[in-house]
Design a protein around this motif. Structure first.
Motif, mmCIF file in Angstrom:
data_model
loop_
_atom_site.group_PDB
_atom_site.id
_atom_site.type_symbol
_atom_site.label_atom_id
_atom_site.label_comp_id
_atom_site.label_asym_id
_atom_site.label_seq_id
_atom_site.Cartn_x
_atom_site.Cartn_y
_atom_site.Cartn_z
ATOM 1 N N THR A 1 0.828 -1.210 0.000
ATOM 2 C CA THR A 1 0.000 0.000 0.000
ATOM 3 C C THR A 1 0.859 1.254 0.000
ATOM 4 O O THR A 1 1.868 1.324 0.704
ATOM 5 C CB THR A 1 -0.915 0.000 1.243
ATOM 6 N N LEU A 2 0.443 2.226 -0.796
ATOM 7 C CA LEU A 2 1.050 3.562 -0.775
ATOM 8 C C LEU A 2 -0.035 4.566 -0.428
ATOM 9 O O LEU A 2 -1.095 4.602 -1.068
ATOM 10 C CB LEU A 2 1.662 3.915 -2.132
ATOM 11 N N ILE A 3 0.234 5.382 0.594
ATOM 12 C CA ILE A 3 -0.665 6.466 0.982
ATOM 13 C C ILE A 3 0.015 7.787 0.642
ATOM 14 O O ILE A 3 1.155 8.024 1.043
ATOM 15 C CB ILE A 3 -0.990 6.411 2.485
ATOM 16 N N VAL A 4 -0.680 8.635 -0.106
ATOM 17 C CA VAL A 4 -0.185 9.971 -0.443
ATOM 18 C C VAL A 4 -1.044 11.000 0.274
ATOM 19 O O VAL A 4 -2.277 10.992 0.133
ATOM 20 C CB VAL A 4 -0.213 10.216 -1.967
ATOM 21 N N ALA A 5 -0.423 11.859 1.052
ATOM 22 C CA ALA A 5 -1.153 12.849 1.843
ATOM 23 C C ALA A 5 -0.484 14.208 1.706
ATOM 24 O O ALA A 5 0.666 14.325 1.283
ATOM 25 C CB ALA A 5 -1.194 12.427 3.311
ATOM 26 N N GLY A 6 -1.231 15.241 2.089
ATOM 27 C CA GLY A 6 -0.696 16.589 2.111
ATOM 28 C C GLY A 6 -0.583 17.079 3.542
ATOM 29 O O GLY A 6 -1.491 16.874 4.358
ATOM 30 N N ASP A 7 0.508 17.731 3.850
ATOM 31 C CA ASP A 7 0.767 18.210 5.206
ATOM 32 C C ASP A 7 -0.242 19.261 5.663
ATOM 33 O O ASP A 7 -0.432 19.472 6.854
ATOM 34 C CB ASP A 7 2.194 18.784 5.244
ATOM 35 N N ALA A 8 -0.921 19.916 4.694
ATOM 36 C CA ALA A 8 -1.891 20.953 5.047
ATOM 37 C C ALA A 8 -3.332 20.438 5.038
ATOM 38 O O ALA A 8 -4.265 21.228 5.168
ATOM 39 C CB ALA A 8 -1.765 22.145 4.097
ATOM 40 N N GLU A 9 -3.533 19.149 4.894
ATOM 41 C CA GLU A 9 -4.894 18.607 4.802
ATOM 42 C C GLU A 9 -5.598 18.611 6.152
ATOM 43 O O GLU A 9 -5.030 18.199 7.169
ATOM 44 C CB GLU A 9 -4.864 17.186 4.248
ATOM 45 N N GLN A 10 -6.847 19.002 6.144
ATOM 46 C CA GLN A 10 -7.635 18.998 7.371
ATOM 47 C C GLN A 10 -7.904 17.581 7.856
ATOM 48 O O GLN A 10 -8.011 17.342 9.057
ATOM 49 C CB GLN A 10 -8.957 19.738 7.163
ATOM 50 N N THR A 11 -8.009 16.638 6.938
ATOM 51 C CA THR A 11 -8.330 15.253 7.302
ATOM 52 C C THR A 11 -7.080 14.388 7.463
ATOM 53 O O THR A 11 -7.149 13.164 7.404
ATOM 54 C CB THR A 11 -9.250 14.640 6.247
ATOM 55 N N LEU A 12 -5.930 15.011 7.702
ATOM 56 C CA LEU A 12 -4.663 14.288 7.790
ATOM 57 C C LEU A 12 -4.607 13.354 8.987
ATOM 58 O O LEU A 12 -3.930 12.312 8.936
ATOM 59 C CB LEU A 12 -3.511 15.294 7.844
ATOM 60 N N ASP A 13 -5.291 13.686 10.078
ATOM 61 C CA ASP A 13 -5.249 12.833 11.276
ATOM 62 C C ASP A 13 -5.642 11.393 10.938
ATOM 63 O O ASP A 13 -4.965 10.437 11.328
ATOM 64 C CB ASP A 13 -6.195 13.375 12.355
ATOM 65 N N GLY A 14 -6.744 11.249 10.210
ATOM 66 C CA GLY A 14 -7.205 9.910 9.863
ATOM 67 C C GLY A 14 -6.241 9.181 8.951
ATOM 68 O O GLY A 14 -6.091 7.953 9.045
ATOM 69 N N MET A 15 -5.562 9.912 8.066
ATOM 70 C CA MET A 15 -4.585 9.288 7.167
ATOM 71 C C MET A 15 -3.377 8.775 7.949
ATOM 72 O O MET A 15 -2.870 7.675 7.700
ATOM 73 C CB MET A 15 -4.137 10.277 6.096
ATOM 74 N N ARG A 16 -2.901 9.588 8.868
ATOM 75 C CA ARG A 16 -1.771 9.152 9.700
ATOM 76 C C ARG A 16 -2.153 7.956 10.561
ATOM 77 O O ARG A 16 -1.358 7.029 10.759
ATOM 78 C CB ARG A 16 -1.296 10.309 10.575
ATOM 79 N N THR A 17 -3.383 7.962 11.051
ATOM 80 C CA THR A 17 -3.838 6.844 11.883
ATOM 81 C C THR A 17 -3.943 5.558 11.076
ATOM 82 O O THR A 17 -3.502 4.492 11.533
ATOM 83 C CB THR A 17 -5.192 7.182 12.534
ATOM 84 N N ILE A 18 -4.511 5.638 9.867
ATOM 85 C CA ILE A 18 -4.639 4.412 9.073
ATOM 86 C C ILE A 18 -3.266 3.901 8.677
ATOM 87 O O ILE A 18 -3.032 2.689 8.608
ATOM 88 C CB ILE A 18 -5.544 4.619 7.842
ATOM 89 N N ARG A 19 -2.331 4.799 8.437
ATOM 90 C CA ARG A 19 -0.963 4.354 8.153
ATOM 91 C C ARG A 19 -0.422 3.552 9.335
ATOM 92 O O ARG A 19 0.151 2.464 9.157
ATOM 93 C CB ARG A 19 -0.069 5.555 7.880
ATOM 94 N N GLU A 20 -0.577 4.089 10.552
ATOM 95 C CA GLU A 20 -0.084 3.396 11.738
ATOM 96 C C GLU A 20 -0.746 2.026 11.892
ATOM 97 O O GLU A 20 -0.072 1.031 12.229
ATOM 98 C CB GLU A 20 -0.348 4.245 12.978
ATOM 99 N N ARG A 21 -2.037 1.954 11.634
ATOM 100 C CA ARG A 21 -2.750 0.686 11.790
ATOM 101 C C ARG A 21 -2.323 -0.331 10.736
ATOM 102 O O ARG A 21 -2.185 -1.530 11.028
ATOM 103 C CB ARG A 21 -4.258 0.937 11.740
#
Length: 395
Positions: A329-349
């Motif tokens: 899996t590859l997750i691409v996110a933006g540091d300024a995204e409002q919904t970044l918390d959930g992306m970081r959490t799913i990465r950790e999981r």
């Protein structure tokens, strides 16, 4: 503002004209406001970036949620592209287990759908030709909060598809299913969860059994809400043991919305609060409309606690087994995204379940939501597409 107040004519036309006039009149004021970098949502942004992000945010908030969600015409209406449109048969026999139970509770049935092809066509100019052994396909689920958008390349996701074709290799095709969109009051309730997943299952079967792609040559991808659909399909393939339909070769999640329950909103230090003005999705998330549309007859709490709706929620009921069997899996996110918390959490999981070696992650500094769609966000967009293409070719 209350949702969709101006959805009916003639108020809708009057309202849209008013929004356009107001937006044009506000541009000189915004130019003055953002003239100093210290006044921009991110000081690294140019004046142009600050203006565009503000205008996108304003358009979504005032038009999509003041009048009506942006609805693309169905693929069948694009007569000039009929050779690029595929018909996909429903697969009710492939709906099993928990998803079958949820479908029955919400009155959702497998239905016929269409999909749009991009990339090489057959000798007769018709897309959907049999796959060659070395070919790879990206099956992409477009974003739009599960309630708007469309599969055609003229939609806002078009630059993303073009990016795939330019940077993912010469042996790539792109297929975009026209999955069902959800709705709730004040519109007629329709297509709650798991409608989009049932469409994704049928689309995957089409690629494997009708077009002949090896599962290992299929990359499941999605941006924003579509990232959640891609993840759901990968989870379903990992657990349903469908005959002749093993797991895909890879999973690409672009700014995936992983927390529709807003479970980080009460934390003042969360990205949800710190990035609210640097992104353009606040109105989408704060409206609460998508969770209502997805839940249907299910309790609204389902949107906060179910890994099918909010896999990155603080309140999601999950164990490492929830994500077992997923592909690289590859997750691409933006540091300024409002919904970044959930992306970081799913990465950790995912890392806890799959290990670091199977979970790649790119977080673009100061980038807002969904930069693969933003062809004005350069050079970061192209740089990230190149890195993503290298990951795809390594699968």
């Amino acid at each position: 503002m209350a949702l969709f107040v101006f959805r009916k004519q003639p108020l809708r036309t009057i309202y849209v004209i008013g929004v356009v006039v107001y937006t044009l009149a506000s541009i000189p004021v915004l130019v003055i406001k953002y003239a100093l970098p210290s006044q921009r949502p991110r000081q690294s942004w140019s004046l142009k970036r600050a203006l565009i992000v503000h205008l996108i945010r304003s358009t979504i908030d005032r038009l999509a949620y003041g009048a009506a969600p942006f609805q693309d015409p169905p693929l069948a209406s694009y007569k000039k592209d009929v050779r690029l449109i595929a018909s996909i048969e429903p697969t009710p026999d492939l709906v099993v287990g928990e998803i079958r139970e949820l479908a029955e509770r919400n009155g959702v049935k497998a239905e016929k759908l269409a999909g749009f092809w991009l990339g090489p066509t057959g000798p007769d100019g018709v897309a959907g030709q049999r796959a060659r052994p070395e070919e790879r396909v990206v099956m992409h689920f477009h974003g739009g909060a599960h309630i708007m958008g469309g599969a055609h390349s003229s939609h806002s996701t078009g630059p993303c598809y073009q990016g795939y074709l330019e940077h993912f290799g010469s042996n790539i095709r792109v297929f975009v299913p026209e999955y069902r969109l959800s709705s709730a009051a004040p519109f007629p309730a329709a297509n709650p969860f798991p409608a989009s997943l049932l469409d994704a299952i049928a689309s995957y079967r089409y690629l494997v059994q009708d077009v002949g792609f090896e599962p290992g040559q299929i990359v499941l991808a999605g941006d924003s809400a579509g990232g959640g659909i891609a993840l759901n399909l990968a989870r379903y393939l990992a657990t349903a043991n469908l005959p002749g339909l093993p797991q895909a070769g890879g999973l690409l999640l672009l700014s995936p919305t992983m927390d529709w329950g807003r479970t980080y909103a009460d934390d003042p230090d969360s990205c949800y609060n710190r990035n609210a003005k640097a992104d353009f999705v606040e109105g989408v998330i704060e409206s609460g409309y998508t969770p209502r549309a997805l839940c249907g007859t299910l309790p609204l709490e389902f949107a906060r606690t179910s890994a099918w709706i909010s896999p990155g929620s603080r309140e999601t009921e999950w164990t490492p087994e929830t994500f077992a069997g997923l592909p690289p899996t590859l997750i691409v996110a933006g540091d300024a995204e409002q919904t970044l918390d959930g992306m970081r959490t799913i990465r950790e999981r995912l890392v806890k379940t799959l290990g670091e070696e199977k979970v790649a992650y790119i977080e673009v500094p100061d980038a807002p939501h969904d930069i693969f769609l933003l062809n004005w966000y350069e050079p970061e967009r192209t740089e990230t597409l190149v890195k993503s293409g290298e990951w795809v070719r390594s699968l």
